[in-house]
Motif scaffolding. Structure first.
Motif, PDB file in Angstrom:
ATOM      1  N   LYS A  28      15.906  27.475  18.078  1.00  0.00           N
ATOM      2  CA  LYS A  28      16.816  27.537  16.134  1.00  0.00           C
ATOM      3  C   LYS A  28      17.043  25.943  16.119  1.00  0.00           C
ATOM      4  N   ALA A  29      17.791  25.375  16.797  1.00  0.00           N
ATOM      5  CA  ALA A  29      18.754  24.172  16.534  1.00  0.00           C
ATOM      6  C   ALA A  29      17.806  23.429  16.311  1.00  0.00           C
ATOM      7  N   LEU A  30      16.844  23.113  17.758  1.00  0.00           N
ATOM      8  CA  LEU A  30      16.378  21.758  17.147  1.00  0.00           C
ATOM      9  C   LEU A  30      14.625  21.655  16.711  1.00  0.00           C
ATOM     10  N   ILE A  31      14.669  22.725  15.964  1.00  0.00           N
ATOM     11  CA  ILE A  31      13.372  23.072  15.906  1.00  0.00           C
ATOM     12  C   ILE A  31      12.480  22.196  15.254  1.00  0.00           C
ATOM     13  N   SER A  32      13.448  21.004  14.295  1.00  0.00           N
ATOM     14  CA  SER A  32      12.769  20.175  13.758  1.00  0.00           C
ATOM     15  C   SER A  32      13.299  18.488  14.442  1.00  0.00           C
ATOM     16  N   ALA A  33      13.484  18.802  15.706  1.00  0.00           N
ATOM     17  CA  ALA A  33      13.818  17.534  16.095  1.00  0.00           C
ATOM     18  C   ALA A  33      12.508  17.474  17.447  1.00  0.00           C
ATOM     19  N   HIS A  34      12.079  15.829  17.623  1.00  0.00           N
ATOM     20  CA  HIS A  34      11.753  15.473  18.887  1.00  0.00           C
ATOM     21  C   HIS A  34      12.197  15.507  19.964  1.00  0.00           C
ATOM     22  N   LEU A  35      11.860  16.159  21.438  1.00  0.00           N
ATOM     23  CA  LEU A  35      13.064  16.519  22.432  1.00  0.00           C
ATOM     24  C   LEU A  35      11.990  15.336  23.487  1.00  0.00           C
ATOM     25  N   ILE A  36      12.542  14.827  24.040  1.00  0.00           N
ATOM     26  CA  ILE A  36      11.565  13.544  25.126  1.00  0.00           C
ATOM     27  C   ILE A  36      12.579  13.913  26.270  1.00  0.00           C
ATOM     28  N   VAL A  37      11.384  14.679  27.241  1.00  0.00           N
ATOM     29  CA  VAL A  37      12.045  15.622  28.751  1.00  0.00           C
ATOM     30  C   VAL A  37      11.468  14.282  29.632  1.00  0.00           C
ATOM     31  N   ILE A  38      12.419  13.976  30.183  1.00  0.00           N
ATOM     32  CA  ILE A  38      12.004  13.202  31.154  1.00  0.00           C
ATOM     33  C   ILE A  38      12.853  13.668  33.050  1.00  0.00           C
ATOM     34  N   GLU A  39      11.565  14.495  33.590  1.00  0.00           N
ATOM     35  CA  GLU A  39      10.874  14.771  35.028  1.00  0.00           C
ATOM     36  C   GLU A  39      11.303  13.656  35.852  1.00  0.00           C
ATOM     37  N   ASP A  40      12.472  14.238  36.131  1.00  0.00           N
ATOM     38  CA  ASP A  40      13.037  13.171  37.987  1.00  0.00           C
ATOM     39  C   ASP A  40      11.781  13.198  38.571  1.00  0.00           C
ATOM     40  N   ASN A  41      10.920  13.311  38.758  1.00  0.00           N
ATOM     41  CA  ASN A  41      10.321  13.570  39.633  1.00  0.00           C
ATOM     42  C   ASN A  41       8.821  12.524  40.022  1.00  0.00           C
ATOM     43  N   PRO A  42       7.868  12.222  40.531  1.00  0.00           N
ATOM     44  CA  PRO A  42       6.411  11.414  40.315  1.00  0.00           C
ATOM     45  C   PRO A  42       5.798  11.988  39.550  1.00  0.00           C
ATOM     46  N   THR A  43       5.193  12.690  39.655  1.00  0.00           N
ATOM     47  CA  THR A  43       4.312  13.906  38.059  1.00  0.00           C
ATOM     48  C   THR A  43       5.035  15.306  38.040  1.00  0.00           C
ATOM     49  N   PRO A  44       4.416  15.746  37.306  1.00  0.00           N
ATOM     50  CA  PRO A  44       5.121  16.275  36.529  1.00  0.00           C
ATOM     51  C   PRO A  44       4.429  17.841  37.367  1.00  0.00           C
ATOM     52  N   THR A  45       5.906  18.287  37.936  1.00  0.00           N
ATOM     53  CA  THR A  45       5.656  19.796  38.483  1.00  0.00           C
ATOM     54  C   THR A  45       5.347  20.832  37.483  1.00  0.00           C
ATOM     55  N   PHE A  46       5.820  21.309  36.113  1.00  0.00           N
ATOM     56  CA  PHE A  46       6.089  22.400  35.878  1.00  0.00           C
ATOM     57  C   PHE A  46       5.524  21.754  34.011  1.00  0.00           C
ATOM     58  N   ASP A  47       4.432  22.436  33.669  1.00  0.00           N
ATOM     59  CA  ASP A  47       4.096  22.530  32.293  1.00  0.00           C
ATOM     60  C   ASP A  47       4.525  23.509  31.060  1.00  0.00           C
ATOM     61  N   LEU A  48       4.963  21.859  29.919  1.00  0.00           N
ATOM     62  CA  LEU A  48       6.103  22.368  28.750  1.00  0.00           C
ATOM     63  C   LEU A  48       4.910  22.069  27.649  1.00  0.00           C
ATOM     64  N   ARG A  49       3.243  21.969  27.979  1.00  0.00           N
ATOM     65  CA  ARG A  49       2.552  22.042  26.733  1.00  0.00           C
ATOM     66  C   ARG A  49       3.037  23.086  25.689  1.00  0.00           C
ATOM     67  N   ALA A  50       3.323  24.530  25.873  1.00  0.00           N
ATOM     68  CA  ALA A  50       3.780  25.166  25.382  1.00  0.00           C
ATOM     69  C   ALA A  50       4.852  25.071  24.333  1.00  0.00           C
TER      70      ALA A  50
END
Length: 350
Positions: A28-50
């Motif tokens: 609710k609080a961040l619904i209007s913001a753009h979130l940049i998630v930096i995963e500390d792994n060589p390639t993404p290991t989980f899916d955040l496309r939702a």
């Protein structure tokens, strides 16, 4: 959150359950913001496309974007968030916030972004006169104008539940518990503060100095990247005439890290931490912009050794990511400050 405010939020993570819980509790609080998630792994290991407001990066993106200079973004450390700051800069936001993935909002966090923005758009005020005794002020003390007011460039939010203690303090706390009490304040000119990266808001003009230093895997120091970055930022802001605040908004820090692991990571840096701020403090800056000051520090820092040589090079490479042409296109107008106009001589921050 003001309708017209453009906010980018940077979150480093390595834990799928933590980042998904984070996205759920902040929805609710961040619904209007753009979130940049930096995963500390060589390639993404989980899916955040939702999560449509999330852009998900990993080491592959760092390597692709920075090429041979990819080493300036350290891995296996929260300092990987520096890459997120660079990507946030490309967003052209009004404000950047960085949070840790184990920080949750108080209540539903409705006013979290707004509180950070209010801090950045109102001047920081601190005492400018010191009495020479106690009691009645002596001749020469102004009657009314005794404070210094500067535009605010960074707001350091604090935390509840699990404070940001170092390992020795964590150990002492296990035997002699004490309470951390957050305070709303402007950090006085000439003083430094322990900047914790888990809840910080800043203007994009400051990003060329918001580099969390070389830490973690491959380096002898860890858990001082945000602290030492804060020393450099405070030195620059003091020189250029900008305030730094600390206090609200509060977040709930959920997770106490392992004290013995922290002790091993922190031990090499504890003694150097006594020297680092003094070495920075001795520097006499002449630069008129954030980039000029940052490069001046990088070239003038006198600490010796392989780590410090690498760090000086990394700082110069980092600042070189922000070319003057790009910066002036991005920052066509000075910061919007309520109650205190920005001096014309300080309008070109970077």
């Amino acid at each position: 959150m003001p309708v017209s405010l453009k906010c980018t939020i940077v979150v480093p993570t390595i834990r799928e359950h933590s980042i998904k819980e984070f996205l759920a509790v902040w929805k609710k609080a961040l619904i209007s913001a753009h979130l940049i998630v930096i995963e500390d792994n060589p390639t993404p290991t989980f899916d955040l496309r939702a999560y449509p407001q999330v852009t998900h990066y990993s080491w592959n993106d760092i390597d692709r974007d920075l090429g041979a200079n990819n080493w300036i973004i350290p891995r296996r450390t929260d300092c990987i968030r520096s890459y997120g700051f660079w990507k946030a800069y490309q967003d052209h936001p009004d404000m950047v916030i960085t949070l840790d993935d184990d920080c949750h909002p108080v209540d539903d966090g409705t006013h979290f972004i707004e509180t950070h923005w209010e801090a950045l758009t109102h001047s920081g005020t601190s005492e400018a006169w010191q009495q020479t005794g106690e009691g009645i002020p002596t001749r020469g003390i102004p009657y009314f104008q005794r404070h210094r007011e500067w535009p605010c460039m960074l707001n350091h939010g604090l935390w509840d539940h699990v404070p940001d203690f170092d390992a020795p303090t964590q150990l002492v706390q296990s035997r002699v518990p004490q309470t951390f009490i957050p305070v709303n304040q402007t950090i006085p000119v000439g003083r430094y503060f322990p900047m914790c990266g888990m809840n910080v808001a800043f203007r994009p003009e400051l990003i060329p100095a918001m580099y969390f230093l070389l830490m973690g895997k491959g380096y002898q120091y860890d858990r001082f990247g945000d602290i030492w970055s804060g020393v450099l930022v405070k030195k620059i802001c003091d020189h250029l005439g900008y305030a730094i605040k600390s206090g609200d908004p509060i977040v709930v820090h959920q997770r106490a890290s392992n004290v013995w692991a922290n002790l091993r990571k922190e031990a090499p840096g504890l003694e150097v931490n006594e020297e680092f701020w003094s070495a920075v403090d001795r520097l006499c800056l002449t630069g008129r912009t954030v980039i000029e000051c940052y490069q001046e520090i990088a070239e003038s820092l006198t600490l010796e050794g392989q780590y410090w040589s690498a760090l000086r090079e990394a700082m110069l490479l980092w600042s070189g990511l922000f070319t003057k042409a790009e910066i002036h296109e991005n920052l066509a107008s000075p910061p919007r400050i309520k109650g205190n106009s920005l001096p014309a001589s300080q309008s070109a921050l970077v």
